[in-house]
Scaffold this motif. Structure first.
Motif: not given
Length: 286
Positions: A206-227
């Protein structure tokens, strides 16, 4: 001579302990220094952030930078978006990892070893390799530019399945067989018997997953397309960097980074005991 030798032998372990403690202290200080510098810089005035040589401790600590952060970015919205992404993704990873890990550890079925090997092989793929296929998949099911598009592809994780399988394999089969004889369903066995037995591993995952996805940058930036309304805090912080002019607003950037790091830090403090237990348990098994 014998007495001197015995005295020297008694001193050697204490000397090793002192050396080990010193090394651990140096590593701890080096690891904590960036975090401490970030927090202290967020409390400095603009003049102190520009001062040469640098000021280590602010002479007149101020929270002014924290008040300005919300005026530059949608702080509350971004933090909420990050919380939704990280918490739902973490919950999904825990559920799928427990179920798949239980199946790989306690069930015998044709192709189990091959399937598990293929699963392990996917852990060696760089995330950038799967970026475009995942993006096209998300677009084909209509989840582009949404939080769901970020979350859905990450609800299962190969590392999580591997970790749970290794720990669940250590749960005695007799306990599971006894529960089956009492009429317990497989889900009840997983929830009532297996999960409590591997609680440290669940907390670590749970700790690994939460920290990783809290700090994720490239994938959210790609999906959100300026939203911008759906931006997590990590992407919103980039606006603080563009807002910065030289060192004038360094305190503003550091204040935003401090706020962004607080939730994962608090989660680590809360789960620290379980995290250490999982490491000790895996070392004993090894």
């Amino acid at each position: 001579m014998n007495a001197a030798a015995r005295s020297l032998a008694r001193k050697r372990p204490s000397g090793r302990k002192a050396l080990l403690a010193t090394a651990m202290l140096l590593v701890a200080v080096a690891s904590a220094f960036p975090l401490a510098w970030m927090v202290l810089s967020s409390l400095k005035t603009p003049a102190e952030t520009m001062q040469v040589p640098p000021v280590w401790i602010p002479h007149t600590p101020t929270l002014e930078a924290y008040g300005k952060v919300a005026g530059v970015i949608s702080l509350g919205r971004s933090m909420w978006n990050s919380f939704v992404i990280a918490s739902i993704t973490t919950a999904g990873i825990l559920v799928t990892s427990m179920m798949a890990g239980y199946a790989f550890a306690k069930y015998s079925f044709p192709g189990r070893s091959l399937l598990f090997s293929l699963l392990i092989a996917t852990m060696f793929l760089p995330p950038i390799v799967t970026l475009i296929p995942l993006y096209r998949m998300v677009g084909s099911i209509g989840l582009s530019a949404s939080l769901a598009g970020i979350i859905v592809p990450n609800l299962a994780n190969a590392f999580g399945i591997f970790l749970m399988r290794q720990f669940i394999a250590g749960v005695p089969d007799d306990l599971i067989d006894a529960a089956r004889m009492d009429g317990a369903s497989e889900l009840l066995i997983l929830y009532k018997i297996v999960a409590p037995s591997v609680a440290p591993a669940i907390a670590a995952l749970a700790l690994f997953a939460f920290v990783y996805h809290w700090n994720s940058y490239l994938w959210p930036l790609t999906v959100l397309q300026g939203n911008a309304d759906a931006y997590p805090i990590v992407i919103s912080l980039s606006r603080l960097l563009s807002y910065n002019r030289g060192a004038l607003n360094t305190g503003l950037v550091m204040a935003g980074a401090t706020l962004a790091v607080l939730p994962p830090l608090l989660l680590f403090v809360f789960l620290q005991r379980f995290f250490v237990d999982s490491i000790v348990g895996s070392a004993i098994k090894g």
